[in-house]
Design an enzyme around this catalytic site. Structure first.
Site, PDB file in Angstrom:
ATOM      1  CB  CYS A  37      34.940  49.028  36.502  1.00 46.74           C
ATOM      2  SG  CYS A  37      33.715  48.201  36.768  1.00 46.74           S
ATOM      3  CB  THR A  39      33.087  49.503  32.428  1.00 42.97           C
ATOM      4  OG1 THR A  39      32.945  50.154  33.904  1.00 42.97           O
ATOM      5  CG2 THR A  39      31.862  48.351  32.509  1.00 42.97           C
ATOM      6  CG  HIS A  42      35.805  47.574  27.842  1.00 44.26           C
ATOM      7  ND1 HIS A  42      34.419  46.734  27.577  1.00 44.26           N
ATOM      8  CD2 HIS A  42      36.603  46.406  27.807  1.00 44.26           C
ATOM      9  CE1 HIS A  42      34.967  45.327  27.250  1.00 44.26           C
ATOM     10  NE2 HIS A  42      36.087  45.037  27.309  1.00 44.26           N
ATOM     11  CG  HIS A  58      32.150  52.894  38.236  1.00 43.00           C
ATOM     12  ND1 HIS A  58      33.249  52.924  37.399  1.00 43.00           N
ATOM     13  CD2 HIS A  58      31.572  51.715  38.356  1.00 43.00           C
ATOM     14  CE1 HIS A  58      33.120  51.594  36.603  1.00 43.00           C
ATOM     15  NE2 HIS A  58      32.487  50.871  37.508  1.00 43.00           N
ATOM     16  CB  CYS A  88      15.423  61.026  36.569  1.00 43.44           C
ATOM     17  SG  CYS A  88      14.458  59.861  36.162  1.00 43.44           S
ATOM     18  CB  CYS A  94      12.735  56.522  38.683  1.00 41.21           C
ATOM     19  SG  CYS A  94      14.123  56.399  38.023  1.00 41.21           S
ATOM     20  CB  CYS A 102      16.710  55.342  36.085  1.00 41.69           C
ATOM     21  SG  CYS A 102      16.727  57.566  35.556  1.00 41.69           S
ATOM     22  N   GLY A 259      28.434  39.238  32.928  1.00 37.28           N
ATOM     23  CA  GLY A 259      29.321  39.596  32.456  1.00 37.28           C
ATOM     24  C   GLY A 259      29.146  40.798  31.311  1.00 37.28           C
TER      25      GLY A 259
HETATM   26 ZN   LIG Z   1      32.312  48.527  37.641  1.00 31.37          ZN
HETATM   27 ZN   LIG Z   2      14.662  57.685  35.722  1.00 32.39          ZN
END
Ligand SMILES: [Zn+2]
Ligand SMILES: [Zn+2]
Length: 337
Positions: A37, A39, A42, A58, A88, A94, A102, A259
């Protein structure tokens, strides 16, 4: 098992780690493929910080090799995709249904060991079974698709509305298909690489624009009788393209900040402009409650993810994979352990 993580100095490292043990509510999967990805790029390039010693990755798909004693609905040999984000379920956000916001959000491949490894253990509730009619490798694009679905939910495009998508990367090309499938009017896609523009056109974009050689604003204005588009989805994450988005949208229009911009980017916008033109500026973050729909859409074959896999590289070569992923030519680079 071979795995890729950051060392104490934040450097991408390939090393041997033990195959993790499965707890009662967990599953162990053999990773089939994991996407690199933006990310990850980066973090691997040191632009953003990542946690040391955590296996990254991920966006992955795998085959279950072991299930914990409490796991009821999944079995060994099932092909599963992974929702990396674990809320959580207890904090204010949440409890108000915004699990992606979260306060205690953790993510597989960011805070917990992820998919750039031969095996990965994860809570079974994070796994979604991929139907048998789908080539497993496509599952590595399920998480990006789920993020795109959330973006589409946020911007709520009505049939017949004119849309501009800035950026024809993996996400931009997924968004193009979702916008076309959703019955938009004119769909413009701005992207400097020809191969990606061709894909966007093939996916049903009405007009593709090369922003390095063509005047984006001029074209959009001309083709919408001077009004601008109803919706702009910015899928690049640069200050320049955000400003393009605000200039290309019609009065009363919506701009989606999709983005991922570097954290220190600032833009110069006029509050009066937003007020007087009654613009709606929206953000979109990750994939709350959209994984099931992503699986269903993949299974329906009404989205074409295969052409978005531009490169497949073995895990040993992840460093060169990161270099490939940071070129403009690459769409999604998949790592195969
Ligand atoms: Zn990703
Ligand atoms: Zn949470």
């Amino acid at each position: 098992m071979l795995s890729a993580y950051l060392d104490e100095n934040g450097k991408l490292t390939l090393g041997d780690k033990e195959i993790p043990k499965v707890k009662a509510d967990e599953i162990l999967i053999k990773v089939i493929a994991c996407g690199i990805c933006g990310t990850d790029v980066h973090v691997f390039k040191g632009i953003n910080k990542g946690k040391p010693n955590i296996i990254r990755g991920h966006e992955f798909v795998g085959e279950i090799v072991e299930v914990g004693s409490n796991v009821k609905d999944l079995r060994v040999k099932d092909i599963v995709i992974v929702d990396p984000n674990i809320p959580c379920m207890n904090c204010y956000q949440c409890r108000n249904g915004r699990i992606h916001l979260c306060k205690n959000l953790i993510a597989i491949g960011v805070d917990l060991d992820g998919g750039f490894a031969e095996y990965c253990v994860l809570p079974s509730k994070q796994a979604y079974k991929l139907p048998g009619n789908i080539e497993p490798i496509i599952g590595a694009l399920a998480e990006p698709l789920a993020c795109a679905l959330h973006g589409i939910d946020r911007v709520d495009i009505k049939e017949g509305e004119n849309v501009l998508i800035i950026g024809g990367g993996a996400l931009g090309l997924i968004l193009t298909q979702l916008v076309v499938n959703g019955g938009a009017g004119k769909v413009f896609v701005s992207e400097p690489y020809k191969e990606k523009r061709d894909l966007a056109f093939g996916f049903g974009a009405s007009r593709v624009i090369d922003p390095t050689n063509e005047d984006l604003l001029d074209i959009v204005k001309k083709e919408t009788s001077g009004k601008g588009v109803d919706v702009v989805i910015e899928a690049v994450g640069s200050g320049k393209t955000i400003l393009q988005a605000i200039n290309a949208v019609s009065d009363g229009g919506r701009v989606l900040f999709f983005g991922v911009a570097p954290e220190d980017v600032r833009i110069d916008i006029s509050p009066f402009d937003v007020y007087r033109r009654e613009l709606t500026l929206l953000g979109s973050f990750v994939n709350p409650f959209t994984m099931e729909r992503a699986v269903s859409l993949i299974s329906s074959r009404r989205i074409n993810l295969y052409p978005l896999i531009s490169d497949i590289i073995p895990l040993q070569d992840i460093k060169s994979g990161v270099e490939v992923a940071s070129t403009g030519r690459a769409i999604r680079v998949l790592v195969k352990p």
